[in-house]
Scaffold this motif. Structure first.
Motif, PDB file in Angstrom:
ATOM      1  N   ARG A  22       0.814  -1.214   0.000  1.00  0.00           N
ATOM      2  CA  ARG A  22       0.000   0.000   0.000  1.00  0.00           C
ATOM      3  C   ARG A  22       0.847   1.263   0.000  1.00  0.00           C
ATOM      4  O   ARG A  22       0.347   2.357  -0.278  1.00  0.00           O
ATOM      5  CB  ARG A  22      -0.926  -0.001   1.210  1.00  0.00           C
ATOM      6  CG  ARG A  22      -2.042  -1.032   1.122  1.00  0.00           C
ATOM      7  CD  ARG A  22      -3.044  -0.852   2.248  1.00  0.00           C
ATOM      8  NE  ARG A  22      -2.465  -1.241   3.533  1.00  0.00           N
ATOM      9  CZ  ARG A  22      -2.757  -0.651   4.695  1.00  0.00           C
ATOM     10  NH1 ARG A  22      -3.586   0.387   4.717  1.00  0.00           N
ATOM     11  NH2 ARG A  22      -2.208  -1.072   5.812  1.00  0.00           N
ATOM     12  N   LYS A  63      -4.638  -4.682  -2.363  1.00  0.00           N
ATOM     13  CA  LYS A  63      -4.652  -3.856  -1.156  1.00  0.00           C
ATOM     14  C   LYS A  63      -4.263  -2.405  -1.460  1.00  0.00           C
ATOM     15  O   LYS A  63      -4.670  -1.487  -0.764  1.00  0.00           O
ATOM     16  CB  LYS A  63      -3.701  -4.448  -0.115  1.00  0.00           C
ATOM     17  CG  LYS A  63      -4.167  -5.771   0.460  1.00  0.00           C
ATOM     18  CD  LYS A  63      -3.282  -6.234   1.602  1.00  0.00           C
ATOM     19  CE  LYS A  63      -1.918  -6.657   1.106  1.00  0.00           C
ATOM     20  NZ  LYS A  63      -1.083  -7.203   2.208  1.00  0.00           N
ATOM     21  N   THR A  84      -4.505   0.982  -3.187  1.00  0.00           N
ATOM     22  CA  THR A  84      -5.460   1.787  -3.961  1.00  0.00           C
ATOM     23  C   THR A  84      -4.801   2.358  -5.209  1.00  0.00           C
ATOM     24  O   THR A  84      -5.461   2.572  -6.229  1.00  0.00           O
ATOM     25  CB  THR A  84      -6.022   2.930  -3.102  1.00  0.00           C
ATOM     26  OG1 THR A  84      -4.938   3.677  -2.531  1.00  0.00           O
ATOM     27  CG2 THR A  84      -6.891   2.387  -1.970  1.00  0.00           C
ATOM     28  N   LEU A  97      -4.947  -3.396   7.488  1.00  0.00           N
ATOM     29  CA  LEU A  97      -6.312  -3.260   6.990  1.00  0.00           C
ATOM     30  C   LEU A  97      -7.277  -4.089   7.837  1.00  0.00           C
ATOM     31  O   LEU A  97      -6.912  -5.166   8.318  1.00  0.00           O
ATOM     32  CB  LEU A  97      -6.387  -3.732   5.535  1.00  0.00           C
ATOM     33  CG  LEU A  97      -5.727  -2.837   4.489  1.00  0.00           C
ATOM     34  CD1 LEU A  97      -5.721  -3.542   3.141  1.00  0.00           C
ATOM     35  CD2 LEU A  97      -6.457  -1.511   4.381  1.00  0.00           C
ATOM     36  N   SER A 148      -9.629  -5.975   6.968  1.00  0.00           N
ATOM     37  CA  SER A 148      -9.831  -7.306   6.386  1.00  0.00           C
ATOM     38  C   SER A 148      -8.712  -8.274   6.752  1.00  0.00           C
ATOM     39  O   SER A 148      -8.865  -9.484   6.582  1.00  0.00           O
ATOM     40  CB  SER A 148      -9.942  -7.203   4.861  1.00  0.00           C
ATOM     41  OG  SER A 148      -8.751  -6.657   4.306  1.00  0.00           O
ATOM     42  N   GLU A 149      -7.577  -7.743   7.233  1.00  0.00           N
ATOM     43  CA  GLU A 149      -6.440  -8.590   7.583  1.00  0.00           C
ATOM     44  C   GLU A 149      -6.319  -8.850   9.081  1.00  0.00           C
ATOM     45  O   GLU A 149      -5.417  -9.574   9.513  1.00  0.00           O
ATOM     46  CB  GLU A 149      -5.147  -7.953   7.081  1.00  0.00           C
ATOM     47  CG  GLU A 149      -5.082  -7.802   5.573  1.00  0.00           C
ATOM     48  CD  GLU A 149      -3.813  -7.120   5.113  1.00  0.00           C
ATOM     49  OE1 GLU A 149      -3.125  -7.677   4.248  1.00  0.00           O
ATOM     50  OE2 GLU A 149      -3.510  -6.026   5.625  1.00  0.00           O
ATOM     51  N   SER A 181     -10.980  -3.890  14.532  1.00  0.00           N
ATOM     52  CA  SER A 181     -10.193  -2.741  14.095  1.00  0.00           C
ATOM     53  C   SER A 181     -10.496  -1.504  14.930  1.00  0.00           C
ATOM     54  O   SER A 181     -11.631  -1.312  15.393  1.00  0.00           O
ATOM     55  CB  SER A 181     -10.491  -2.442  12.620  1.00  0.00           C
ATOM     56  OG  SER A 181     -10.119  -3.524  11.809  1.00  0.00           O
TER      57      SER A 181
END
Length: 240
Positions: free
Chosen positions: A53, A143, A145, A208, A210-211, A219
């Protein structure tokens, strides 16, 4: 051996980001010019640097620019340009500032006489998600953008090739259509220059949602975030 009841993906309508692509055309030179663009796309998606990222390094940027340069050379090759008008050199010079752009003669020939009419052909690339080498947006997890924006620019260029007015010609594209594609390639070059290279890397410190091992709800700054002490975690592990 394909059974008569099996549906072949080639020629099927495109989907998602490719949904506006015209998959039946007449111009085989467009198909040829798309080949290096699909190679660029495959190189992008298979490169783990694009999962970072924070950006991607100088070698990756240089590699992608070299592939884009190859795409642009093919654009010039399939352009009907009897007057040897300048077709643009920004992409070539982005890779090699001292490059000498030779317009030369068309490598295919036959653009100085009346051609026979050719039949319609199906684009030999499945843009409906059935080809694992050409995944749709929903089949990809990037991951970064920056990588998503870069991929979007490449996919937009692919669609633009299929929608050129020159698709109804048997061969070659007009200078006007060539410059339209050149604009798309300059956009890709702009993203590679702005997002790529060691100088453009940024520091990314957080993981992130999602991780997260305990799920997105764990989170920070989420209403769903809860206190998990060691005893609770060990209890959950024991139950599983």
């Amino acid at each position: 051996m394909v059974s008569k009841d099996e549906v072949m993906p080639i020629g099927d309508p495109a989907k998602e980001q490719f949904r506006r692509a015209i998959v039946t055309l007449r111009n085989l030179h467009i198909v040829a010019a798309l080949s290096p663009l699909f190679t660029l796309r495959a190189e992008l998606l298979a490169n783990d640097e694009l999962s970072d990222r924070g950006g991607f390094d100088d070698p990756t940027q240089s590699h992608m620019k070299s592939h884009l340069m190859h795409c642009d050379r093919w654009r010039r090759r399939v352009t009907h340009n009897p007057d040897q008008i300048d077709l643009g050199d920004k992409i070539e010079r982005a890779v090699n500032q001292n490059a000498v752009i030779e317009l030369g003669e068309s490598p295919f020939g036959g653009d100085d006489i009346q051609n026979q009419s050719g039949g319609l052909i199906d684009l030999p690339y499945a843009l409906d998600g059935s080809d694992p080498d050409i995944p749709l947006q929903s089949q990809i997890k990037l991951k970064s953008t920056n990588a998503l924006v870069l991929l979007g620019a490449i996919d937009k260029a692919i669609v633009a090739w299929t929608r050129l007015n020159s698709r109804d010609r048997t061969r070659f594209i007009t200078r006007f259509d060539s410059m339209r594609i050149y604009g798309n390639y300059q956009e890709i070059l702009g993203y590679l220059t702005a997002f790529g290279g060691d100088d453009n890397r940024v520091d990314v410190a957080q993981v992130l949602p999602s991780e997260e091992p305990l799920g997105p709800a764990d989170s920070p700054n989420r209403r769903s975030e809860s206190v998990n002490n060691a005893a609770t975690i060990m209890s959950d592990v024991t139950k599983t």
